[in-house]
Write a protein that holds these residues in place. Structure first.
Motif, PDB file in Angstrom:
ATOM      1  N   ILE A  14       0.941  -1.214   0.027  1.00 24.26           N
ATOM      2  CA  ILE A  14       0.027  -0.016  -0.098  1.00 24.26           C
ATOM      3  C   ILE A  14       0.846   1.112  -0.045  1.00 24.26           C
ATOM      4  O   ILE A  14       1.651   1.360   0.730  1.00 24.26           O
ATOM      5  N   PRO A  15       0.518   2.262  -0.875  1.00 25.37           N
ATOM      6  CA  PRO A  15       1.334   3.500  -1.012  1.00 25.37           C
ATOM      7  C   PRO A  15       1.134   4.126   0.474  1.00 25.37           C
ATOM      8  O   PRO A  15       0.053   4.130   1.173  1.00 25.37           O
ATOM      9  N   ILE A  16       2.335   4.639   1.275  1.00 26.75           N
ATOM     10  CA  ILE A  16       2.164   5.354   2.410  1.00 26.75           C
ATOM     11  C   ILE A  16       1.048   6.434   2.286  1.00 26.75           C
ATOM     12  O   ILE A  16       0.364   6.551   3.413  1.00 26.75           O
ATOM     13  N   THR A  17       0.985   7.013   1.502  1.00 25.06           N
ATOM     14  CA  THR A  17      -0.234   8.130   1.236  1.00 25.06           C
ATOM     15  C   THR A  17      -1.497   7.455   1.121  1.00 25.06           C
ATOM     16  O   THR A  17      -2.350   8.244   1.514  1.00 25.06           O
ATOM     17  N   TRP A  31      -5.533   3.312  11.672  1.00 19.54           N
ATOM     18  CA  TRP A  31      -4.344   3.487  12.422  1.00 19.54           C
ATOM     19  C   TRP A  31      -3.265   2.936  11.697  1.00 19.54           C
ATOM     20  O   TRP A  31      -3.618   1.830  11.298  1.00 19.54           O
ATOM     21  N   PRO A  32      -2.193   3.443  11.949  1.00 16.40           N
ATOM     22  CA  PRO A  32      -1.778   4.846  12.282  1.00 16.40           C
ATOM     23  C   PRO A  32      -2.183   5.771  11.442  1.00 16.40           C
ATOM     24  O   PRO A  32      -1.989   5.497  10.185  1.00 16.40           O
ATOM     25  N   LEU A  49       2.679   6.863  10.376  1.00 15.16           N
ATOM     26  CA  LEU A  49       3.405   6.360   9.644  1.00 15.16           C
ATOM     27  C   LEU A  49       4.883   6.703   9.051  1.00 15.16           C
ATOM     28  O   LEU A  49       5.792   6.282   9.085  1.00 15.16           O
ATOM     29  N   ARG A  50       4.956   8.055   8.793  1.00 16.49           N
ATOM     30  CA  ARG A  50       6.043   8.917   8.202  1.00 16.49           C
ATOM     31  C   ARG A  50       7.022   8.909   9.734  1.00 16.49           C
ATOM     32  O   ARG A  50       8.405   8.573   9.295  1.00 16.49           O
ATOM     33  N   HIS A  51       6.516   8.887  10.707  1.00 17.47           N
ATOM     34  CA  HIS A  51       7.484   8.874  12.058  1.00 17.47           C
ATOM     35  C   HIS A  51       8.174   7.570  11.905  1.00 17.47           C
ATOM     36  O   HIS A  51       9.220   7.314  12.294  1.00 17.47           O
ATOM     37  N   VAL A  56       7.111   5.241  -1.726  1.00 18.64           N
ATOM     38  CA  VAL A  56       7.266   4.209  -0.523  1.00 18.64           C
ATOM     39  C   VAL A  56       6.018   3.461  -0.182  1.00 18.64           C
ATOM     40  O   VAL A  56       4.957   4.055  -0.191  1.00 18.64           O
ATOM     41  N   LEU A  57       6.228   2.214  -0.085  1.00 17.62           N
ATOM     42  CA  LEU A  57       4.984   1.252  -0.089  1.00 17.62           C
ATOM     43  C   LEU A  57       5.159   0.714   1.228  1.00 17.62           C
ATOM     44  O   LEU A  57       6.295   0.359   1.740  1.00 17.62           O
TER      45      LEU A  57
END
Length: 69
Positions: A8-11, A19-20, A25-27, A48-49
């Motif tokens: 899954i793409p982070i965005t 959640w989160p 997630l970026r942290h 970023v996936l």
């Protein structure tokens, strides 16, 4: 034989899970070398996936280790 996982793409994580949140997630991604989440993030080019199965495995492993890796 490993079962296939969803990347899954982070965005777009929020479309599948509450959640989160994106900031969390970026942290986790930024500190992945220290927090045990290194295997959960996959970088392909500039994207970023998140390996969904591995992400939840990392959560379980961190809980077993007492919260922090």
């Amino acid at each position: 034989m490993q079962t296939q996982t969803r990347l899954i793409p982070i965005t777009e994580w929020g479309r599948f899970h509450e959640w989160p949140p994106l900031g969390g997630l970026r942290h986790l991604r930024f500190h992945e070398a220290d927090n045990g989440f290194g295997g959960a993030f996959v970088k392909i080019g500039r994207r970023v996936l998140i390996d969904e199965r591995r992400f939840f495995e990392c959560i379980a492993e961190n809980q077993e280790a007492g919260g922090h890796a």
